[in-house]
Motif scaffolding. Structure first.
Motif, short mmCIF file in Angstrom:
data_model
loop_
_atom_site.label_atom_id
_atom_site.label_comp_id
_atom_site.label_asym_id
_atom_site.label_seq_id
_atom_site.Cartn_x
_atom_site.Cartn_y
_atom_site.Cartn_z
N ILE A 54 -41.99 -13.50 29.74
CA ILE A 54 -41.18 -13.87 28.57
C ILE A 54 -41.46 -15.31 28.18
N LEU A 55 -41.47 -16.22 29.15
CA LEU A 55 -41.70 -17.63 28.86
C LEU A 55 -43.11 -17.85 28.30
N THR A 56 -44.10 -17.18 28.89
CA THR A 56 -45.47 -17.31 28.40
C THR A 56 -45.58 -16.82 26.96
N GLY A 57 -44.95 -15.68 26.68
CA GLY A 57 -44.97 -15.15 25.32
C GLY A 57 -44.28 -16.08 24.34
N ALA A 58 -43.16 -16.66 24.76
CA ALA A 58 -42.44 -17.58 23.89
C ALA A 58 -43.28 -18.81 23.57
N LEU A 59 -43.92 -19.35 24.59
CA LEU A 59 -44.76 -20.54 24.37
C LEU A 59 -46.00 -20.20 23.54
N ALA A 60 -46.61 -19.06 23.82
CA ALA A 60 -47.80 -18.65 23.06
C ALA A 60 -47.46 -18.44 21.59
N SER A 61 -46.25 -17.97 21.32
CA SER A 61 -45.87 -17.70 19.93
C SER A 61 -45.78 -18.98 19.10
N LEU A 62 -45.69 -20.13 19.76
CA LEU A 62 -45.58 -21.39 19.04
C LEU A 62 -46.93 -22.06 18.79
N GLN A 63 -48.02 -21.41 19.17
CA GLN A 63 -49.35 -22.00 19.02
C GLN A 63 -49.81 -22.07 17.57
N ARG A 64 -49.29 -21.20 16.74
CA ARG A 64 -49.66 -21.21 15.32
C ARG A 64 -48.59 -21.96 14.55
N ILE A 65 -49.02 -22.78 13.65
CA ILE A 65 -48.11 -23.65 12.91
C ILE A 65 -47.05 -22.86 12.13
N GLY A 66 -47.45 -21.73 11.58
CA GLY A 66 -46.50 -20.91 10.82
C GLY A 66 -45.39 -20.35 11.71
N ARG A 67 -45.77 -19.93 12.90
CA ARG A 67 -44.76 -19.39 13.83
C ARG A 67 -43.87 -20.50 14.37
N LEU A 68 -44.44 -21.67 14.58
CA LEU A 68 -43.63 -22.81 15.01
C LEU A 68 -42.61 -23.15 13.94
N ALA A 69 -43.04 -23.17 12.70
CA ALA A 69 -42.12 -23.44 11.59
C ALA A 69 -41.03 -22.38 11.52
N ASP A 70 -41.41 -21.12 11.71
CA ASP A 70 -40.42 -20.03 11.70
C ASP A 70 -39.39 -20.22 12.82
N ALA A 71 -39.87 -20.60 14.00
CA ALA A 71 -38.96 -20.81 15.14
C ALA A 71 -38.00 -21.97 14.87
N LEU A 72 -38.53 -23.06 14.37
CA LEU A 72 -37.67 -24.22 14.05
C LEU A 72 -36.62 -23.84 13.02
N ASN A 73 -37.05 -23.10 12.00
CA ASN A 73 -36.12 -22.66 10.96
C ASN A 73 -35.06 -21.72 11.52
#
Length: 122
Positions: A54-73
């Motif tokens: 779960i933690l690896t997947g969560a961290l990997a999901s933030l590697q793309r700028i669009g997904r990082l922006a989605d997570a922050l939002n």
């Protein structure tokens, strides 16, 4: 479970029926795992492995700028803190085999479940 899904692709001409039987078999396999965790808590190693996935997947999901922006939002919207990511991940630190066992017994009641099988029109 992978073998069950592969069977679907091996059938000639009877794909919808094969899908149905594959889903029925998959449901049996899932119920077997649910029964096991309801009867016996998972090992500490199994819980740690699941947590790591779960933690690896969560961290990997933030590697793309669009997904990082989605997570922050998403964090800003739901909890009012765009930097809530680390606090969110801390939820998994308190999970132990007994907690998994207890929630499985409480929530995964097969008499309180609906199973819907749909087959796309080909």
């Amino acid at each position: 479970m992978l073998q069950v899904v592969q069977v679907v692709g091996e059938e000639d001409g009877a794909l919808p029926l094969a899908i149905f039987f594959a889903v029925v078999e998959l449901e049996k396999q899932l119920q077997k795992v649910i029964d096991e965790v309801q009867q016996t808590p998972p090992t500490k190693h199994e819980v740690e492995r699941a947590r790591n996935l779960i933690l690896t997947g969560a961290l990997a999901s933030l590697q793309r700028i669009g997904r990082l922006a989605d997570a922050l939002n998403r964090y800003q919207h739901y909890v009012g803190q765009p930097d809530y990511f680390q606090q969110d991940l801390k939820r998994y630190d308190s999970v132990d085999p007994q907690a998994v066992h207890a929630i499985a017994k409480k929530v995964l009641d097969s008499s309180q479940r609906a199973v819907v099988i749909t087959v796309p029109k080909s």
